[in-house]
Design a protein around this motif. Sequence first.
Motif, PDB file in Angstrom:
ATOM      1  N   ARG A   1       0.852  -1.184   0.000  1.00 34.41           N
ATOM      2  CA  ARG A   1       0.000   0.000   0.000  1.00 34.41           C
ATOM      3  C   ARG A   1       0.887   1.231   0.000  1.00 34.41           C
ATOM      4  O   ARG A   1       1.974   1.222   0.587  1.00 34.41           O
ATOM      5  CB  ARG A   1      -0.905   0.036   1.231  1.00 34.41           C
ATOM      6  N   ALA A   2       0.432   2.285  -0.639  1.00 29.05           N
ATOM      7  CA  ALA A   2       1.158   3.560  -0.618  1.00 29.05           C
ATOM      8  C   ALA A   2       0.576   4.427   0.494  1.00 29.05           C
ATOM      9  O   ALA A   2      -0.644   4.585   0.583  1.00 29.05           O
ATOM     10  CB  ALA A   2       1.026   4.254  -1.966  1.00 29.05           C
ATOM     11  N   ASP A   3       1.431   4.969   1.342  1.00 31.43           N
ATOM     12  CA  ASP A   3       0.951   5.873   2.387  1.00 31.43           C
ATOM     13  C   ASP A   3       2.024   6.909   2.684  1.00 31.43           C
ATOM     14  O   ASP A   3       3.210   6.712   2.381  1.00 31.43           O
ATOM     15  CB  ASP A   3       0.569   5.104   3.664  1.00 31.43           C
ATOM     16  N   VAL A   4       1.583   8.008   3.250  1.00 27.91           N
ATOM     17  CA  VAL A   4       2.505   9.056   3.709  1.00 27.91           C
ATOM     18  C   VAL A   4       2.225   9.338   5.186  1.00 27.91           C
ATOM     19  O   VAL A   4       2.260  10.483   5.626  1.00 27.91           O
ATOM     20  CB  VAL A   4       2.393  10.338   2.856  1.00 27.91           C
ATOM     21  N   LEU A   5       1.954   8.290   5.925  1.00 28.72           N
ATOM     22  CA  LEU A   5       1.709   8.434   7.353  1.00 28.72           C
ATOM     23  C   LEU A   5       2.950   8.993   8.050  1.00 28.72           C
ATOM     24  O   LEU A   5       4.081   8.797   7.589  1.00 28.72           O
ATOM     25  CB  LEU A   5       1.333   7.070   7.945  1.00 28.72           C
ATOM     26  N   PRO A   6       2.754   9.705   9.161  1.00 27.82           N
ATOM     27  CA  PRO A   6       3.883  10.361   9.819  1.00 27.82           C
ATOM     28  C   PRO A   6       5.024   9.430  10.197  1.00 27.82           C
ATOM     29  O   PRO A   6       6.186   9.849  10.232  1.00 27.82           O
ATOM     30  CB  PRO A   6       3.236  10.986  11.071  1.00 27.82           C
ATOM     31  N   ASP A   7       4.707   8.159  10.497  1.00 30.84           N
ATOM     32  CA  ASP A   7       5.768   7.239  10.905  1.00 30.84           C
ATOM     33  C   ASP A   7       6.294   6.390   9.752  1.00 30.84           C
ATOM     34  O   ASP A   7       7.054   5.439   9.974  1.00 30.84           O
ATOM     35  CB  ASP A   7       5.302   6.332  12.045  1.00 30.84           C
ATOM     36  N   ASN A   8       5.918   6.726   8.528  1.00 28.67           N
ATOM     37  CA  ASN A   8       6.468   6.025   7.369  1.00 28.67           C
ATOM     38  C   ASN A   8       7.809   6.646   7.010  1.00 28.67           C
ATOM     39  O   ASN A   8       7.863   7.774   6.517  1.00 28.67           O
ATOM     40  CB  ASN A   8       5.503   6.122   6.182  1.00 28.67           C
TER      41      ASN A   8
ATOM     42  N   THR B   1      -2.161  -3.519  -3.633  1.00 32.73           N
ATOM     43  CA  THR B   1      -3.299  -4.134  -2.964  1.00 32.73           C
ATOM     44  C   THR B   1      -4.602  -3.910  -3.718  1.00 32.73           C
ATOM     45  O   THR B   1      -5.524  -4.730  -3.631  1.00 32.73           O
ATOM     46  CB  THR B   1      -3.403  -3.622  -1.514  1.00 32.73           C
ATOM     47  N   ALA B   2      -4.699  -2.819  -4.477  1.00 30.84           N
ATOM     48  CA  ALA B   2      -5.919  -2.558  -5.247  1.00 30.84           C
ATOM     49  C   ALA B   2      -6.188  -3.636  -6.279  1.00 30.84           C
ATOM     50  O   ALA B   2      -7.333  -3.805  -6.717  1.00 30.84           O
ATOM     51  CB  ALA B   2      -5.815  -1.193  -5.931  1.00 30.84           C
ATOM     52  N   HIS B   3      -5.140  -4.375  -6.667  1.00 27.71           N
ATOM     53  CA  HIS B   3      -5.272  -5.338  -7.758  1.00 27.71           C
ATOM     54  C   HIS B   3      -4.930  -6.758  -7.326  1.00 27.71           C
ATOM     55  O   HIS B   3      -4.708  -7.621  -8.165  1.00 27.71           O
ATOM     56  CB  HIS B   3      -4.367  -4.909  -8.922  1.00 27.71           C
ATOM     57  N   VAL B   4      -4.923  -6.996  -6.014  1.00 27.25           N
ATOM     58  CA  VAL B   4      -4.487  -8.299  -5.503  1.00 27.25           C
ATOM     59  C   VAL B   4      -5.334  -9.442  -6.054  1.00 27.25           C
ATOM     60  O   VAL B   4      -4.825 -10.554  -6.279  1.00 27.25           O
ATOM     61  CB  VAL B   4      -4.486  -8.303  -3.963  1.00 27.25           C
ATOM     62  N   ASP B   5      -6.608  -9.196  -6.318  1.00 24.07           N
ATOM     63  CA  ASP B   5      -7.468 -10.268  -6.817  1.00 24.07           C
ATOM     64  C   ASP B   5      -7.028 -10.797  -8.179  1.00 24.07           C
ATOM     65  O   ASP B   5      -7.449 -11.879  -8.589  1.00 24.07           O
ATOM     66  CB  ASP B   5      -8.921  -9.790  -6.904  1.00 24.07           C
ATOM     67  N   ALA B   6      -6.203 -10.045  -8.869  1.00 26.10           N
ATOM     68  CA  ALA B   6      -5.717 -10.470 -10.187  1.00 26.10           C
ATOM     69  C   ALA B   6      -4.408 -11.238 -10.113  1.00 26.10           C
ATOM     70  O   ALA B   6      -3.861 -11.601 -11.160  1.00 26.10           O
ATOM     71  CB  ALA B   6      -5.555  -9.255 -11.097  1.00 26.10           C
ATOM     72  N   MET B   7      -3.895 -11.507  -8.907  1.00 22.76           N
ATOM     73  CA  MET B   7      -2.630 -12.249  -8.794  1.00 22.76           C
ATOM     74  C   MET B   7      -2.748 -13.568  -9.559  1.00 22.76           C
ATOM     75  O   MET B   7      -3.559 -14.426  -9.219  1.00 22.76           O
ATOM     76  CB  MET B   7      -2.294 -12.513  -7.324  1.00 22.76           C
ATOM     77  N   PRO B   8      -1.928 -13.755 -10.622  1.00 17.79           N
ATOM     78  CA  PRO B   8      -2.152 -14.894 -11.512  1.00 17.79           C
ATOM     79  C   PRO B   8      -1.346 -16.141 -11.176  1.00 17.79           C
ATOM     80  O   PRO B   8      -1.541 -17.187 -11.807  1.00 17.79           O
ATOM     81  CB  PRO B   8      -1.704 -14.332 -12.864  1.00 17.79           C
ATOM     82  N   VAL B   9      -0.427 -16.040 -10.213  1.00 18.77           N
ATOM     83  CA  VAL B   9       0.478 -17.158  -9.915  1.00 18.77           C
ATOM     84  C   VAL B   9       0.544 -17.357  -8.405  1.00 18.77           C
ATOM     85  O   VAL B   9       0.184 -16.461  -7.624  1.00 18.77           O
ATOM     86  CB  VAL B   9       1.891 -16.893 -10.474  1.00 18.77           C
ATOM     87  N   PRO B  10       1.003 -18.524  -7.955  1.00 23.16           N
ATOM     88  CA  PRO B  10       1.187 -18.721  -6.509  1.00 23.16           C
ATOM     89  C   PRO B  10       2.122 -17.664  -5.928  1.00 23.16           C
ATOM     90  O   PRO B  10       3.147 -17.323  -6.527  1.00 23.16           O
ATOM     91  CB  PRO B  10       1.805 -20.117  -6.418  1.00 23.16           C
TER      92      PRO B  10
END
Length: 306
Positions: free
Chosen positions: A196-203, A226-235
Amino acid sequence: MAAQWQLARARIREIGPVWAQDIAAGRRAVIDAYTPLLAQASTLGYVVERDLAYGPHVRHRLDIYRPEVSAESPAPVVVFVHGGGFVRGDMNANAQIYGNVPRYFARHGCIAVNVEYRLAPEAPFPGGAQDVAAAVRWVRDHVSAYAGQGGADLSRMLLIGHSAGGSHVASYLCDPRVRPAMPEVAGAVLISARLRADVLPDNPNAPGVVAYYGEDPQRYGADAPTAHVDAMPVPAMVVIAEFENPHLDTYALEFCYRLALRDGRAPRFVQVRDHNHTSIVAHLDTGDDSLGREILQFLHEIDPSP
């Protein structure tokens, strides 16, 4: 060397409880602990072809490691993509790291590739994933020429990404704007990946997230893997360190949960004890098999059939 890697691991365990308070200092301590230890490893048993171009940019380069004695049958292929917070990092950060990763797999019978890629802000999203795609295609087209007499088994190609490299690997596999029509690898290992992309203060890598994903936080949710995890095509095998950079372990668990919901079973998940975000790859080829044996088992269990 066993006593020495055990001492190094004990040092990482000491750093562990305060890792997130000063990651830069912790990273320097990891490099200082593991570089001389890796330098003691034997230089026998593998051959390296360095600085091969897979594209036009100066950073479109890769190194290929193979066993010095070729097997009679084709060897599996392992492709490694290093980290660096999107804005820094080199496939050879120094004389030992990250070359220790492909070296480890070459010692264990694999053709192993160490990949360089363009950095942000010169190459913003999805530039890193596009470079992974270009490198994988080059490997598929050319690695057999460097594989020795036994050849390379492209049906058993494992793609490994660490940190930002893990983000690029996941985007290459899952994002419809980048992923190939058909999978070009047999499996993936995401090590301490930024999913995930974030700019939280502790990142600690928030500036790198902005440099790569842009200034508009509204895009982060849609553009991160994570937005596209359902498309993971391989183990997929998801790996985190016991002492991880803030939030990366949470994002990894979320990624696994999403895959588990899709598949009705959990993906392979490993938490590497006594290691942090940097030592989780720096320890490979020291004799500490905390992670290496897990990845090799995953590789050899992958079904190469389409």
